[in-house]
Design an enzyme around this catalytic site. Sequence first.
Site, PDB file in Angstrom:
ATOM      1  N   GLU A  20      -8.106  -4.610  -6.527  1.00 29.91           N
ATOM      2  CA  GLU A  20      -6.816  -4.003  -6.158  1.00 29.91           C
ATOM      3  C   GLU A  20      -5.681  -4.680  -6.934  1.00 29.91           C
ATOM      4  O   GLU A  20      -5.687  -5.903  -7.148  1.00 29.91           O
ATOM      5  CB  GLU A  20      -6.587  -4.096  -4.644  1.00 29.91           C
TER       6      GLU A  20
ATOM      7  N   HIS B 172       0.853  -1.204   0.000  1.00 30.93           N
ATOM      8  CA  HIS B 172       0.000   0.000   0.000  1.00 30.93           C
ATOM      9  C   HIS B 172       0.882   1.244   0.000  1.00 30.93           C
ATOM     10  O   HIS B 172       0.836   2.040   0.933  1.00 30.93           O
ATOM     11  CB  HIS B 172      -0.907   0.061   1.245  1.00 30.93           C
TER      12      HIS B 172
ATOM     13  N   HIS C 124     -11.757  -6.154   0.965  1.00 29.53           N
ATOM     14  CA  HIS C 124     -11.224  -4.957   1.545  1.00 29.53           C
ATOM     15  C   HIS C 124     -11.647  -3.675   0.829  1.00 29.53           C
ATOM     16  O   HIS C 124     -11.463  -2.570   1.335  1.00 29.53           O
ATOM     17  CB  HIS C 124      -9.689  -5.159   1.557  1.00 29.53           C
TER      18      HIS C 124
ATOM     19  N   ASP D 167      -2.754  -5.691  -6.625  1.00 27.13           N
ATOM     20  CA  ASP D 167      -1.954  -6.842  -6.196  1.00 27.13           C
ATOM     21  C   ASP D 167      -2.635  -8.157  -6.598  1.00 27.13           C
ATOM     22  O   ASP D 167      -1.994  -9.214  -6.604  1.00 27.13           O
ATOM     23  CB  ASP D 167      -1.630  -6.817  -4.692  1.00 27.13           C
TER      24      ASP D 167
ATOM     25  N   HIS E  53      -3.281 -13.868   0.201  1.00 25.42           N
ATOM     26  CA  HIS E  53      -1.971 -13.479   0.743  1.00 25.42           C
ATOM     27  C   HIS E  53      -1.546 -14.493   1.802  1.00 25.42           C
ATOM     28  O   HIS E  53      -2.309 -14.788   2.733  1.00 25.42           O
ATOM     29  CB  HIS E  53      -2.022 -12.105   1.425  1.00 25.42           C
TER      30      HIS E  53
ATOM     31  N   ASP F 194      -8.466 -11.126   0.156  1.00 28.68           N
ATOM     32  CA  ASP F 194      -7.711 -10.457   1.219  1.00 28.68           C
ATOM     33  C   ASP F 194      -8.034 -10.999   2.620  1.00 28.68           C
ATOM     34  O   ASP F 194      -7.152 -11.062   3.488  1.00 28.68           O
ATOM     35  CB  ASP F 194      -8.017  -8.946   1.221  1.00 28.68           C
TER      36      ASP F 194
ATOM     37  N   TYR G 167      -1.936  -7.847   9.847  1.00 29.04           N
ATOM     38  CA  TYR G 167      -2.643  -7.595   8.586  1.00 29.04           C
ATOM     39  C   TYR G 167      -4.021  -6.987   8.880  1.00 29.04           C
ATOM     40  O   TYR G 167      -4.425  -5.990   8.278  1.00 29.04           O
ATOM     41  CB  TYR G 167      -2.768  -8.930   7.848  1.00 29.04           C
TER      42      TYR G 167
ATOM     43  N   HIS H  74     -11.300  -9.353  -6.438  1.00 25.18           N
ATOM     44  CA  HIS H  74     -10.923  -8.031  -5.913  1.00 25.18           C
ATOM     45  C   HIS H  74     -10.142  -7.272  -6.980  1.00 25.18           C
ATOM     46  O   HIS H  74      -9.256  -7.840  -7.626  1.00 25.18           O
ATOM     47  CB  HIS H  74     -10.056  -8.266  -4.663  1.00 25.18           C
TER      48      HIS H  74
HETATM   49 FE1  FEO Z   1      -6.980  -5.259  -1.077  1.00 24.28          FE
HETATM   50 FE2  FEO Z   1      -4.507  -7.664  -1.345  1.00 24.28          FE
HETATM   51  O1  FEO Z   1      -5.538  -6.194  -1.851  1.00 24.28           O
END
Ligand code: FEO
Length: 397
Positions: free
Chosen positions: A82, A24, A146, A84, A226, A165, A193, A80
């Site tokens: 995002e 981030h 998220h 990543d 993750h 996430d 996290y 998601h």
């Molecule tokens: Fe909200 Fe792992 O991205």
Amino acid sequence: MAVNPIAPGIYPVGVIDWNARHFHGHTYSTKRGTTYNAYLIVDKKITLIDTVYGPFSDELLANIRAIVPPEKIDTIIVNHVETDHSGALPELMKHCPRAKLHGTAKCQQGLEKYYHEKWDFQVVKTGDKLNLGARNLTFIEATMIHWPDSMFTYLVEEQILFSNDAFGQHYATSERFDDEVPNEVLMEEAAKYYANILWPFSSLIARKLDEIRSLNLPLKMIATAHGISWRKDPGQILEAYGRWAANECQPKVVVTYETMWGSTEKMARKIVEGITAEGVSVKLFDAAVSDRTEIIYEMFTSKGYLIGSSNHDSGILPSMTSFLDFVKGLKPQNRFGGVFGSYGWSGLAVKQMELILKECGIEQKQPSLAIQYAPDAEGLQRCFEFGREFARIVKAA
Ligand code: FEO
């Protein structure tokens, strides 16, 4: 690379980012690196669940290629937006341009705004199902866990929840499952996290956990996007999320300060002595040199926060300002706070820190402690008593 399936016909094809030290932007320090987990389901419809961070696109493609040619992918589940998790899509879609993407309506909007492509996209919502041949997927929207676009995907036959996430950790390791790594490290990284990423969304997470329970889904595995996945005991992380979402904390104190010429630091150290004298556990951090991710992790499990800063120009020193700004965004609830600091001729820093505690909804039960220039013996005694009193407040809460 030989890839061991996580269940028959289901292959992990994500990547390990061993060298990630920031996430981030620079808001989260990832001392153990991270992983971007993606999963390939080989069925009548070849299906990919999530992708990886863009710079790892080639590695993802190579991992897929070890199992099937990427051109054969029919379906991509985008849990998601995002980057990543979706960053490899532009490169991947060059290889399977007719693959149909599935995600929430917000996901579709987000992908269009990120990548400016018109991919074939099927909007799904909670309860929608997708047959892959011998297997079936069910989708569960997970708004703000998220981002607004987030969702979970449940594989009915194998009882696997692909949670993206949620329930993850920034933890790079060649192991994949909770029974293969030290539980203490795993839970520390999972809590860190949650604290640094998901804490502000706790009320939504509490509701989502209730919803998951009410669905009565048999759960053999939670496959995260993750870090480590949960197969030995998915209940352990569900139970931990329940406690964290309820803002549970312990009667401990975190003292965070920044000092210009050492006076505020002297105050902080004497305050810590006072807290310790009351038998309360305390951690002390200088915001100018400490890892913010670690401070937030300690605050996440602690009931009391003391914040201190020397006065600088017309307010708080800059590292403390930045730290407090971050804390404000996390919206901690059910906590007590206190303020201290040294000053020369203007006591504005203390006043500003009081306002910040108020904005955060952190209750201040004792007057702030401000000392001009350097604390003398009497001043240090006041610091000691200030610490003692705060420890009593925390113990009584
Ligand atoms: Fe909200 Fe792992 O991205």
